[in-house]
Design a protein around this motif. Sequence first.
Motif, PDB file in Angstrom:
ATOM      1  N   ALA A   1     -11.365   0.387  -2.139  1.00 61.29           N
ATOM      2  CA  ALA A   1     -11.997  -0.701  -2.883  1.00 61.29           C
ATOM      3  C   ALA A   1     -11.013  -1.815  -3.220  1.00 61.29           C
ATOM      4  CB  ALA A   1     -12.630  -0.154  -4.160  1.00 61.29           C
ATOM      5  N   GLY A   2      -9.778  -1.512  -3.482  1.00 59.49           N
ATOM      6  CA  GLY A   2      -8.798  -2.532  -3.846  1.00 59.49           C
ATOM      7  C   GLY A   2      -8.080  -3.140  -2.661  1.00 59.49           C
ATOM      8  N   ALA A   3      -8.564  -2.878  -1.450  1.00 63.84           N
ATOM      9  CA  ALA A   3      -7.884  -3.392  -0.249  1.00 63.84           C
ATOM     10  C   ALA A   3      -7.854  -4.918  -0.267  1.00 63.84           C
ATOM     11  CB  ALA A   3      -8.572  -2.889   1.010  1.00 63.84           C
ATOM     12  N   SER A   4      -6.762  -5.477   0.241  1.00 62.91           N
ATOM     13  CA  SER A   4      -6.626  -6.931   0.323  1.00 62.91           C
ATOM     14  C   SER A   4      -6.404  -7.329   1.775  1.00 62.91           C
ATOM     15  CB  SER A   4      -5.464  -7.413  -0.553  1.00 62.91           C
ATOM     16  OG  SER A   4      -4.246  -6.869  -0.099  1.00 62.91           O
ATOM     17  N   GLU A   5      -6.436  -8.619   2.015  1.00 61.77           N
ATOM     18  CA  GLU A   5      -6.225  -9.172   3.359  1.00 61.77           C
ATOM     19  C   GLU A   5      -7.092  -8.464   4.406  1.00 61.77           C
ATOM     20  OE1 GLU A   5      -2.142  -9.949   4.504  1.00 61.77           O
ATOM     21  OE2 GLU A   5      -1.541  -9.959   2.394  1.00 61.77           O
TER      22      GLU A   5
ATOM     23  N   MET B   1      -4.760  -4.268   3.719  1.00 60.17           N
ATOM     24  CA  MET B   1      -3.582  -3.770   3.009  1.00 60.17           C
ATOM     25  C   MET B   1      -4.067  -2.983   1.804  1.00 60.17           C
ATOM     26  SD  MET B   1      -0.487  -6.390   3.562  1.00 60.17           S
ATOM     27  CE  MET B   1       0.499  -5.342   2.625  1.00 60.17           C
ATOM     28  N   THR B   2      -3.392  -1.856   1.540  1.00 66.36           N
ATOM     29  CA  THR B   2      -3.777  -1.022   0.413  1.00 66.36           C
ATOM     30  C   THR B   2      -2.596  -0.175  -0.039  1.00 66.36           C
ATOM     31  OG1 THR B   2      -5.340   0.639  -0.407  1.00 66.36           O
ATOM     32  CG2 THR B   2      -4.606   0.867   1.880  1.00 66.36           C
TER      33      THR B   2
ATOM     34  N   GLN C   1      -3.539   2.738  -1.310  1.00 60.22           N
ATOM     35  CA  GLN C   1      -4.306   3.986  -1.363  1.00 60.22           C
ATOM     36  C   GLN C   1      -4.533   4.588   0.025  1.00 60.22           C
ATOM     37  OE1 GLN C   1      -7.919   3.103  -3.452  1.00 60.22           O
ATOM     38  NE2 GLN C   1      -6.831   2.038  -5.079  1.00 60.22           N
ATOM     39  N   MET C   2      -3.591   4.413   0.920  1.00 63.58           N
ATOM     40  CA  MET C   2      -3.764   4.878   2.297  1.00 63.58           C
ATOM     41  C   MET C   2      -3.951   6.389   2.403  1.00 63.58           C
ATOM     42  SD  MET C   2      -4.219   3.339   4.885  1.00 63.58           S
ATOM     43  CE  MET C   2      -4.920   3.732   6.346  1.00 63.58           C
ATOM     44  N   PRO C   3      -3.127   7.210   1.728  1.00 62.37           N
ATOM     45  CA  PRO C   3      -3.342   8.663   1.854  1.00 62.37           C
ATOM     46  C   PRO C   3      -4.759   9.076   1.453  1.00 62.37           C
ATOM     47  CG  PRO C   3      -1.226   8.225   0.844  1.00 62.37           C
ATOM     48  CD  PRO C   3      -1.947   6.907   0.922  1.00 62.37           C
ATOM     49  N   ASP C   4      -5.267   8.511   0.363  1.00 63.82           N
ATOM     50  CA  ASP C   4      -6.614   8.822  -0.097  1.00 63.82           C
ATOM     51  C   ASP C   4      -7.647   8.507   0.986  1.00 63.82           C
ATOM     52  OD1 ASP C   4      -8.697   9.417  -2.129  1.00 63.82           O
ATOM     53  OD2 ASP C   4      -9.088   7.255  -1.931  1.00 63.82           O
ATOM     54  N   TYR C   5      -7.529   7.338   1.621  1.00 63.97           N
ATOM     55  CA  TYR C   5      -8.475   6.966   2.679  1.00 63.97           C
ATOM     56  C   TYR C   5      -8.399   7.958   3.842  1.00 63.97           C
ATOM     57  CZ  TYR C   5     -10.447   4.789   6.759  1.00 63.97           C
ATOM     58  OH  TYR C   5     -11.167   4.575   7.906  1.00 63.97           O
ATOM     59  N   LEU C   6      -7.198   8.306   4.274  1.00 62.67           N
ATOM     60  CA  LEU C   6      -7.041   9.219   5.422  1.00 62.67           C
ATOM     61  C   LEU C   6      -7.671  10.585   5.142  1.00 62.67           C
ATOM     62  CD1 LEU C   6      -3.376   8.313   6.400  1.00 62.67           C
ATOM     63  CD2 LEU C   6      -5.454   7.705   7.650  1.00 62.67           C
ATOM     64  N   TYR C   7      -7.520  11.078   3.925  1.00 61.80           N
ATOM     65  CA  TYR C   7      -8.130  12.361   3.569  1.00 61.80           C
ATOM     66  C   TYR C   7      -9.649  12.235   3.438  1.00 61.80           C
ATOM     67  CZ  TYR C   7      -3.424  14.180   2.722  1.00 61.80           C
ATOM     68  OH  TYR C   7      -2.121  14.576   2.870  1.00 61.80           O
ATOM     69  N   ARG C   8     -10.137  11.169   2.790  1.00 64.34           N
ATOM     70  CA  ARG C   8     -11.588  10.985   2.619  1.00 64.34           C
ATOM     71  C   ARG C   8     -12.302  10.812   3.949  1.00 64.34           C
ATOM     72  NH1 ARG C   8     -13.334   6.515   0.669  1.00 64.34           N
ATOM     73  NH2 ARG C   8     -11.380   5.382   0.603  1.00 64.34           N
ATOM     74  N   ALA C   9     -11.651  10.136   4.898  1.00 68.02           N
ATOM     75  CA  ALA C   9     -12.257   9.894   6.208  1.00 68.02           C
ATOM     76  C   ALA C   9     -12.172  11.119   7.111  1.00 68.02           C
ATOM     77  CB  ALA C   9     -11.589   8.695   6.877  1.00 68.02           C
ATOM     78  N   GLY C  10     -11.469  12.154   6.684  1.00 72.34           N
ATOM     79  CA  GLY C  10     -11.339  13.367   7.486  1.00 72.34           C
ATOM     80  C   GLY C  10     -10.375  13.206   8.652  1.00 72.34           C
TER      81      GLY C  10
END
Length: 179
Positions: free
Chosen positions: A70-74, A89-90, A92-101
């Motif tokens: 949600a807080g991603a920029s650019e 850009m974020t 929170q990359m680790p969170d996204y990688l885990y949530r996306a499987g």
Amino acid sequence: MSGAPERRTGPWRMLSCLGVVVIVLAVLAGGIVWLFHEELFHPFGDVRACEGSEVQLPGVIRAGGASIPAGASEVHYFTRNGKAEVTFMTNQMPDYLYRAGIIPDDKPLFDEKYGTKGVANDETALPDGLCGSPLRGPVWIYDSTNATGSSVDVMVERSPTVNDSFRFPTRAVVTFNLP
């Protein structure tokens, strides 16, 4: 002849009034274009869309079965031939990688079973058509098929100094098939 200057009448007066009206309208039109230039010159009126995109993405972009942070920029995207490429850009990359499987919850971020080292140049160009800032090397590339069976590729910036970490914030490029 009284010596007073002759007053213009008829067509000359009408042409000068018309000229003033044209100038006022041109200034107004220029102001409107300047105010709305981003919406007027981006595909679909979306400042995130790169020139040549074929399909507009929704406000919340879902890639690999998970929405980008949600807080991603650019955030920029390019769509073509049923595929989408999104860069953002974020921090929170680790969170996204885990949530996306893309990476199972209990696995380390840089497990070579799920990804590989990419080009280690100072800057890595974005895929053709995708606008935005280039990736800074080194990069790590994840190639995944998530639980829903959709393919998603993620290229992220790694830290140049800490081996098992991302840059802060991290630029990513996510490529996936459109539904």
